[in-house]
Design a protein around this motif. Structure first.
Motif, PDB file in Angstrom:
ATOM      1  N   ARG A   1       0.889   4.272  -2.788  1.00 44.25           N
ATOM      2  CA  ARG A   1       0.732   5.692  -2.439  1.00 44.25           C
ATOM      3  C   ARG A   1       1.910   6.506  -2.959  1.00 44.25           C
ATOM      4  NH1 ARG A   1      -1.748   3.635   2.171  1.00 44.25           N
ATOM      5  NH2 ARG A   1       0.173   3.532   3.377  1.00 44.25           N
ATOM      6  N   ARG A   2       3.111   5.972  -2.796  1.00 45.34           N
ATOM      7  CA  ARG A   2       4.320   6.653  -3.271  1.00 45.34           C
ATOM      8  C   ARG A   2       4.275   6.803  -4.797  1.00 45.34           C
ATOM      9  NH1 ARG A   2       7.764   3.058  -1.771  1.00 45.34           N
ATOM     10  NH2 ARG A   2       7.622   3.604   0.404  1.00 45.34           N
TER      11      ARG A   2
ATOM     12  N   GLU B   1       0.839  -1.207   0.000  1.00 47.43           N
ATOM     13  CA  GLU B   1       0.000   0.000   0.000  1.00 47.43           C
ATOM     14  C   GLU B   1       0.872   1.255   0.000  1.00 47.43           C
ATOM     15  OE1 GLU B   1      -3.129   0.127   2.929  1.00 47.43           O
ATOM     16  OE2 GLU B   1      -3.623  -1.980   2.589  1.00 47.43           O
ATOM     17  N   ASP B   2       1.968   1.230   0.753  1.00 42.41           N
ATOM     18  CA  ASP B   2       2.888   2.374   0.771  1.00 42.41           C
ATOM     19  C   ASP B   2       3.512   2.598  -0.601  1.00 42.41           C
ATOM     20  OD1 ASP B   2       2.430   2.976   3.427  1.00 42.41           O
ATOM     21  OD2 ASP B   2       4.218   1.930   4.156  1.00 42.41           O
ATOM     22  N   ASP B   3       3.895   1.514  -1.281  1.00 47.42           N
ATOM     23  CA  ASP B   3       4.449   1.640  -2.631  1.00 47.42           C
ATOM     24  C   ASP B   3       3.432   2.283  -3.570  1.00 47.42           C
ATOM     25  OD1 ASP B   3       6.956   0.385  -2.132  1.00 47.42           O
ATOM     26  OD2 ASP B   3       6.078  -1.604  -2.474  1.00 47.42           O
TER      27      ASP B   3
END
Length: 137
Positions: free
Chosen positions: A27-28, A23-25
């Motif tokens: 968003r990034r 999920e962080d990837d």
């Protein structure tokens, strides 16, 4: 990191997915994609290598589809012979008229490059594609 973005020219960006993103990837990636478009002086074109990974989150695909409406989004293509990639890109393309008309998915890089050339003549010239596109390990 699950992906890399590489400017191949001032108007062409290669996105290589190395794995399924967290999920962080995702968003990034969305933030980076939005920033690229916001800062561009001319329309940007994208080619995505989905042979080793891809976004599968429907919410992220919807947000990406919204970015195809950005005035600096020229178009994009992706390639992979993976059936999951085909399904994900098909879902993405159905989310907006811009995604339907400015994006396309192909099994091979040659077909993807042909599509980019149909969007902007000369966009893929003077790039050593054998050097840029690495065989998946």
């Amino acid at each position: 990191m699950a992906y890399t973005c590489q400017y191949l020219s001032p108007n062409l960006i290669l996105v290589t997915w190395h794995a399924y993103p967290s999920e962080d990837d995702e968003r990034r990636f969305l933030a980076e994609h939005r920033q690229q478009l916001d800062e561009a002086e001319n329309p940007l074109y994208y080619i995505s290598d989905l042979r080793q990974g891809r976004i599968i989150s429907a919410d992220t695909l919807e947000q990406m589809s919204d970015l195809t409406k950005h005035p600096n989004y020229g178009g994009g293509t992706a390639f992979s012979n993976d059936p999951i990639s085909r399904i994900m890109v098909s879902s993405f393309r159905r989310m907006s008229l811009e995604a339907t008309t400015k994006t396309e998915f192909f099994d091979t890089i040659e077909e993807a490059l042909g599509f980019l050339e149909s969007l902007k003549v000369g966009i893929t010239r003077n790039i050593d594609w054998h050097q840029v596109i690495v065989s998946p390990s």
